[in-house]
Scaffold this motif. Structure first.
Motif, PDB file in Angstrom:
ATOM      1  N   ASP B 373       0.847  -1.188   0.000  1.00  0.00           N
ATOM      2  CA  ASP B 373       0.000   0.000   0.000  1.00  0.00           C
ATOM      3  C   ASP B 373       0.880   1.234   0.000  1.00  0.00           C
ATOM      4  N   GLY B 374       0.217   2.360  -0.046  1.00  0.00           N
ATOM      5  CA  GLY B 374       0.976   3.614   0.004  1.00  0.00           C
ATOM      6  C   GLY B 374       1.322   4.087  -1.387  1.00  0.00           C
ATOM      7  N   ILE B 375       2.093   5.157  -1.427  1.00  0.00           N
ATOM      8  CA  ILE B 375       2.453   5.755  -2.718  1.00  0.00           C
ATOM      9  C   ILE B 375       3.388   4.799  -3.452  1.00  0.00           C
ATOM     10  N   LYS B 376       3.139   4.695  -4.748  1.00  0.00           N
ATOM     11  CA  LYS B 376       3.978   3.807  -5.556  1.00  0.00           C
ATOM     12  C   LYS B 376       4.934   4.651  -6.392  1.00  0.00           C
ATOM     13  N   ASN B 377       5.956   3.981  -6.896  1.00  0.00           N
ATOM     14  CA  ASN B 377       6.810   4.658  -7.878  1.00  0.00           C
ATOM     15  C   ASN B 377       6.099   4.647  -9.218  1.00  0.00           C
ATOM     16  N   GLN B 378       6.577   5.517 -10.115  1.00  0.00           N
ATOM     17  CA  GLN B 378       5.908   5.601 -11.423  1.00  0.00           C
ATOM     18  C   GLN B 378       6.930   5.376 -12.525  1.00  0.00           C
ATOM     19  N   MET B 379       6.446   4.768 -13.597  1.00  0.00           N
ATOM     20  CA  MET B 379       7.335   4.675 -14.751  1.00  0.00           C
ATOM     21  C   MET B 379       6.518   4.843 -16.022  1.00  0.00           C
ATOM     22  N   TRP B 380       7.147   5.493 -16.984  1.00  0.00           N
ATOM     23  CA  TRP B 380       6.554   5.680 -18.303  1.00  0.00           C
ATOM     24  C   TRP B 380       7.382   4.846 -19.267  1.00  0.00           C
ATOM     25  N   LEU B 381       6.727   3.917 -19.922  1.00  0.00           N
ATOM     26  CA  LEU B 381       7.460   2.970 -20.775  1.00  0.00           C
ATOM     27  C   LEU B 381       6.929   3.053 -22.199  1.00  0.00           C
ATOM     28  N   ASP B 382       7.831   3.318 -23.140  1.00  0.00           N
ATOM     29  CA  ASP B 382       7.466   3.334 -24.555  1.00  0.00           C
ATOM     30  C   ASP B 382       8.195   2.151 -25.183  1.00  0.00           C
ATOM     31  N   GLU B 383       7.426   1.127 -25.576  1.00  0.00           N
ATOM     32  CA  GLU B 383       8.118  -0.094 -25.957  1.00  0.00           C
ATOM     33  C   GLU B 383       8.091  -0.341 -27.448  1.00  0.00           C
ATOM     34  N   ASP B 384       9.107  -1.030 -27.911  1.00  0.00           N
ATOM     35  CA  ASP B 384       9.202  -1.513 -29.294  1.00  0.00           C
ATOM     36  C   ASP B 384       8.947  -0.423 -30.319  1.00  0.00           C
ATOM     37  N   VAL B 385       9.773   0.582 -30.265  1.00  0.00           N
ATOM     38  CA  VAL B 385       9.652   1.662 -31.243  1.00  0.00           C
ATOM     39  C   VAL B 385      10.726   1.426 -32.298  1.00  0.00           C
ATOM     40  N   GLU B 386      10.344   1.363 -33.560  1.00  0.00           N
ATOM     41  CA  GLU B 386      11.324   1.068 -34.615  1.00  0.00           C
ATOM     42  C   GLU B 386      11.883   2.355 -35.176  1.00  0.00           C
ATOM     43  N   LEU B 387      13.197   2.434 -35.236  1.00  0.00           N
ATOM     44  CA  LEU B 387      13.811   3.632 -35.814  1.00  0.00           C
ATOM     45  C   LEU B 387      13.740   3.588 -37.336  1.00  0.00           C
ATOM     46  N   TYR B 388      13.878   2.391 -37.893  1.00  0.00           N
ATOM     47  CA  TYR B 388      13.776   2.239 -39.345  1.00  0.00           C
ATOM     48  C   TYR B 388      13.271   0.839 -39.608  1.00  0.00           C
ATOM     49  N   ASP B 389      12.726   0.598 -40.817  1.00  0.00           N
ATOM     50  CA  ASP B 389      12.162  -0.735 -41.079  1.00  0.00           C
ATOM     51  C   ASP B 389      13.233  -1.727 -41.508  1.00  0.00           C
ATOM     52  N   PHE B 390      13.979  -1.330 -42.536  1.00  0.00           N
ATOM     53  CA  PHE B 390      14.960  -2.269 -43.075  1.00  0.00           C
ATOM     54  C   PHE B 390      16.253  -1.538 -43.385  1.00  0.00           C
ATOM     55  N   ALA B 391      17.350  -2.240 -43.214  1.00  0.00           N
ATOM     56  CA  ALA B 391      18.638  -1.710 -43.679  1.00  0.00           C
ATOM     57  C   ALA B 391      19.325  -2.881 -44.348  1.00  0.00           C
ATOM     58  N   LYS B 392      19.075  -3.034 -45.630  1.00  0.00           N
ATOM     59  CA  LYS B 392      19.545  -4.238 -46.307  1.00  0.00           C
ATOM     60  C   LYS B 392      20.704  -3.917 -47.243  1.00  0.00           C
ATOM     61  N   VAL B 393      21.677  -4.807 -47.241  1.00  0.00           N
ATOM     62  CA  VAL B 393      22.805  -4.650 -48.145  1.00  0.00           C
ATOM     63  C   VAL B 393      22.400  -5.086 -49.543  1.00  0.00           C
ATOM     64  N   ARG B 394      21.633  -6.164 -49.600  1.00  0.00           N
ATOM     65  CA  ARG B 394      21.148  -6.616 -50.912  1.00  0.00           C
ATOM     66  C   ARG B 394      19.627  -6.579 -50.893  1.00  0.00           C
ATOM     67  N   PRO B 395      18.993  -6.190 -51.981  1.00  0.00           N
ATOM     68  CA  PRO B 395      17.531  -6.062 -51.954  1.00  0.00           C
ATOM     69  C   PRO B 395      16.856  -7.418 -51.786  1.00  0.00           C
ATOM     70  N   LEU B 396      15.687  -7.392 -51.162  1.00  0.00           N
ATOM     71  CA  LEU B 396      14.909  -8.610 -50.987  1.00  0.00           C
ATOM     72  C   LEU B 396      13.998  -8.757 -52.195  1.00  0.00           C
ATOM     73  N   ILE B 397      14.234  -9.804 -52.957  1.00  0.00           N
ATOM     74  CA  ILE B 397      13.466  -9.999 -54.200  1.00  0.00           C
ATOM     75  C   ILE B 397      12.697 -11.298 -54.086  1.00  0.00           C
ATOM     76  N   LYS B 398      11.372 -11.185 -54.207  1.00  0.00           N
ATOM     77  CA  LYS B 398      10.542 -12.395 -54.172  1.00  0.00           C
ATOM     78  C   LYS B 398       9.777 -12.440 -55.477  1.00  0.00           C
TER      79      LYS B 398
END
Lengths: 432, 428
Positions: B373-398
């Protein structure tokens, strides 16, 4: 013909001037050669064919893009001498000067005002009204930098509670490695205010620098190619502790022509004698980042003296005179490799010599002693065919080792030398 | 080893695959099944029972000790145990745990950098008595929206930093994951640090590596500790401002912590009986000029032999941020549990694996963690944020179509804004 037309055998030297005037206006136009030029064969088993092959290859490399140039120059793998910047060989600096055609000039270039000769004298002689020793930074800012450096040293050596784990011959790496890294990043960021180059700089930590070149030739002593001449190939694989790469080139220290009179020591022995060993592996030319990186020019490298070559150990082995030699050889090889790689990234190579000098700096330290070096690359044409009438030489300026601080006692840095600090700041402040 | 066992091993190695062998062998010196048949789930025979040695007092055993060689029929001589009179570190056997100086009967549960807790963030919340809020505080995000606080040519420079880390950093085709994640973090930090030219307050901060942290607290009847080395700590001379107001802090008293019964909250923590009580250390001496922890930077692949899932990685971030905050709170306010701290201590954390970022802001409101009980600590969590999608040396060709082009694809500038906001917090 003289018999048929009965011309006199004595032909006058000066024929009458207007004799053939009627032929002037009727001269035929320049005729296209009816046959292709007579050149040596390309595929014959002859020396002239070999020369023509080499000429074709040179022409092909000249006409290709920078990436293709690099891959064509480094394509064929043969045995080469691996030059280690940090070496145990005695008098390695003279050997390296010969390999890289570099002249050593004691002291620093004019851009850095009087390098510290005797630290004690300089401190006493500076007066309150003297102009600031570092151009672009006033005394207040220098005091801030001094406090920053003191704090960095104290953080690593005094405040941080470190786990005392046993390690052999890793004292420099474990104790002074982090200190130098923190010092470099803190100084770079705080001096970014005064030096616009550092704002767009890139800081590399322990990234490799490689360079491959040819110098001199030897006669193959044994084997199926015995008696033939072969160029001697070298490769430097260096890993500086940290380096700063910038987007613009640093200005030259002296003009190209000033290097013509410099003296490069000539070593008549084979490189094996040094000792230097040969291996065959991939020929690499790398500044620390690949070609597309915008920060393709070098500013300053920082090297840490490893335990094996520490001056205390050298003193135990009665090789104290080799301490400075080791530092010079290290600076020479590292900076030549770096500037050479920078020049090759701009498209200059053996047969297309640099049109502007490439300049870089280095600081070599063992934690207490700092040595400062400046290098100007004036020529990359070092192989036999291009070096024959090349008067240019590369230049290396360097100082002796200067003590930055005595030690850390009771939470205070003892004996911090302001002049060495000023020199370090001047090095980082270098910009066009 | 007997010849038959060796032969069995050879045939077993031939017939069984490596995966099967691994499944059968258990770390810790358990018994192995070296049968040459393919039957893998056979019952492992129990170890051979040794005959019990019966000691009959008064009976003199005739041994072959005097004869200096084995004699069938005589018993084996028993010699007294020899101990060195001097200390030799190569041959030192540590005493059993019960005989050590710091042994205590009650165990202590330690969270170390290699802890892989089952319940992840929920367990970390329970252990640290924290209320979780998704997303970063809005006033923090607005710091980086201000164009004065942004870098000149920010997008281009960040993209160059990513390309340098992912493509240009090595002579090979592509750098390995632990290398590029490390390089990317250092590049982004260097970019933020170059702002010092326009923000002199950054001169009051310092980055340090590999400093160890230790913090102790009681939760329920158990004693917990966080011990280990931080990979990168950014400390500052001035404390961070509070992330939430007093009313929100007071409202946390009504929040009920999530339990995960029947799993115990001490699961997967290292249980030790030999520990120092009340061991709190920030990693620096007391008069360190940068006493306040600003941000911690975590790399997922810091230890190459040991991988954490995302949830567990976030739990590690929370625990170490909490440990840093608690150690500093103990130094400021003493080790007695305080119901409410006068000035809540705020510490931030950023974790990354080279592409995906986790942002955390932790506010320590109380050090009285024994009750729920009593006052709790607080946290703000921002999860799984992608800075970029892909950084590929060779293109993905399907099927002869380019699905993902070569180079950097899908760059998201707002993620770097969050990174920059956390960096700027406290200096602007």
């Amino acid at each position: 013909m003289a018999a048929r037309t009965r011309l006199s055998l004595l032909v006058p030297k000066n024929l009458p001037p207007f004799r053939n005037q009627r032929l002037v206006h009727n001269e035929a136009a320049v005729r296209e050669p009816a046959y292709p030029p007579v050149v040596p064969s390309l595929t014959a088993k002859s020396k002239s064919a070999r020369l023509r092959q080499i000429a074709e290859q040179v022409k092909k490399i000249r006409g290709s893009s920078v990436e293709d140039k690099l891959s064509l120059i480094t394509r064929i793998q043969r045995e080469k001498f691996v030059v280690y910047p940090q070496t145990f060989a005695r008098n390695a600096d003279r050997w390296y000067q010969h390999f890289t055609k570099t002249a050593y000039i004691p002291g620093l270039p004019d851009r850095f005002p009087a390098a510290v000769e005797r630290p004690g004298v300089d401190e006493r002689s500076t007066s309150a009204g003297a102009p600031p020793a570092v151009p672009g930074i006033d005394d207040g800012a220098f005091a801030d930098i001094r406090t920053l450096v003191t704090r960095v040293i104290l953080q690593e050596r005094w405040y941080m509670e470190k786990q005392r784990r046993l390690f052999l011959y890793r004292h420099q790496e474990r104790v002074f490695g982090p200190l130098l890294r923190t010092l470099v990043s803190a100084l770079t960021c705080s001096l970014a205010r005064y030096n616009p180059l550092l704002r767009s700089s890139s800081l590399d930590l322990s990234r490799q620098v490689n360079f491959y070149w040819r110098r001199g030739q030897r006669t193959i002593p044994k084997g199926h190619r015995r008696g033939r001449l072969e160029p001697i190939r070298f490769q430097i694989d260096d890993c500086p502790h940290s380096q700063i790469r910038i987007t613009q080139q640093l200005p030259q220290f002296t003009p190209l022509e000033a290097s013509y009179s410099a003296e490069v020591p000539e070593v008549t022995y084979r490189p094996d004698v040094m000792p230097l060993f040969r291996r065959q592996y991939e020929n690499l030319i790398f500044t620390g980042a690949k070609l597309p990186d915008p920060a393709c020019y070098g500013h300053t490298q920082f090297h840490l003296v490893p335990d094996r070559y520490h001056r205390d150990r050298m003193a135990c082995q009665q090789q104290s005179d080799q301490v400075e030699v080791f530092l010079r050889a290290n600076a020479l090889a590292s900076l030549f490799a770096w500037t050479g790689a920078q020049a090759m990234y701009q498209g200059f190579w053996n047969h297309e010599d640099v049109t502007r000098p490439f300049v870089s700096q280095a600081v070599i330290t063992d934690g207490h002693f700092f040595s400062f070096f400046c290098y100007q690359l004036n020529t990359v044409a070092l192989s036999v065919e291009t070096d024959a009438d090349n008067p240019r030489k590369n230049l290396l300026w360097g100082t002796e080792s200067l003590r930055l601080y005595e030690g850390v006692q009771d939470g205070e840095v003892v004996g911090l030398n302001d002049d060495v600090l000023k020199l370090l700041v001047q090095f980082l402040m270098n910009h066009p | 080893m007997f010849i038959e066992t060796a032969q069995c091993m050879k045939t077993a190695a031939v017939l069984l695959s490596l995966k099967d062998l691994n499944r059968l062998s258990v770390r810790g010196g358990a018994r192995r099944l070296f049968s040459s048949s393919r039957c893998l789930s056979a019952k492992i025979r129990p170890p051979p029972q040794r005959r019990e040695k019966v000691e009959i007092p008064g009976l003199e055993m005739i041994t072959y000790g005097e004869r200096m060689h084995y004699v069938p029929g005589l018993s084996k001589p028993v010699y007294p145990v020899w101990e060195r009179s001097y200390k030799d570190p190569r041959y030192y056997k540590s005493p059993p745990a019960e005989k050590m100086k710091l042994y205590k009967d009650t165990p202590c549960y330690i969270f170390n950098p290699r802890s892989n807790v089952l319940e992840g963030v929920r367990q970390a919340e329970w252990l640290t008595k924290t209320k979780r809020i998704s997303g970063l505080p809005p006033h923090l995000l607005s710091l980086a929206e201000n164009p004065e606080n942004q870098l000149p040519n920010q997008d281009e420079r960040v993209q160059n930093a990513i390309k340098h880390a992912r493509f240009w950093d090595t002579t090979e085709a592509r750098p390995r994951k632990e290398r590029y994640s490390n390089t990317l973090l250092l590049n982004l930090l260097h970019l933020c640090a170059t702002l010092q030219s326009s923000h002199p307050a950054f001169g009051r901060r310092m980055l340090s590596e590999n400093c160890s942290i230790a913090a102790t607290w009681r939760r329920g009847e158990d004693l917990f500790q966080v011990r280990g080395q931080n990979s990168l700590l950014y400390s500052s001379m001035d404390p961070l401002p509070e992330a939430s107001g007093k009313t929100e802090t007071a409202e946390t008293a009504d929040h009920v912590l999530e339990t995960f019964y029947p799993v115990s909250p001490t699961i997967d923590l290292q249980k030790v009986h030999v520990y120092k009580e009340e061991f709190n250390s920030t990693g620096f001496k007391d008069d360190y000029p940068y006493p306040h922890a600003h941000t911690l930077y975590f790399l997922e692949s810091a230890d190459p032999h040991f991988k954490l899932l995302r949830e567990q990685f976030r739990a590690k971030m929370i625990m170490f941020t909490f440990g840093n905050a608690l150690a500093r709170a103990h130094r400021l306010y003493g080790t007695q549990p305080q119901r409410v701290l006068d000035r809540p201590i705020t510490v931030q954390a950023v974790g990354t694996n080279g592409r995906i970022f986790q942002f955390l802001v932790f506010q320590l409101n109380t050090t009285d963690l024994s009750g729920d009980d009593g006052i709790k600590n607080q946290m703000w969590l921002d999860e799984d944020v992608e800075l970029y999608d892909f950084a590929k040396v060779r293109p993905l060709i399907k099927k002869k179509q380019v699905k993902v082009p070569a180079g950097l694809a899908g760059y998201k500038p707002e993620v770097f804004n969050k990174f920059l906001a956390l960096y700027l917090h406290g200096a602007v």
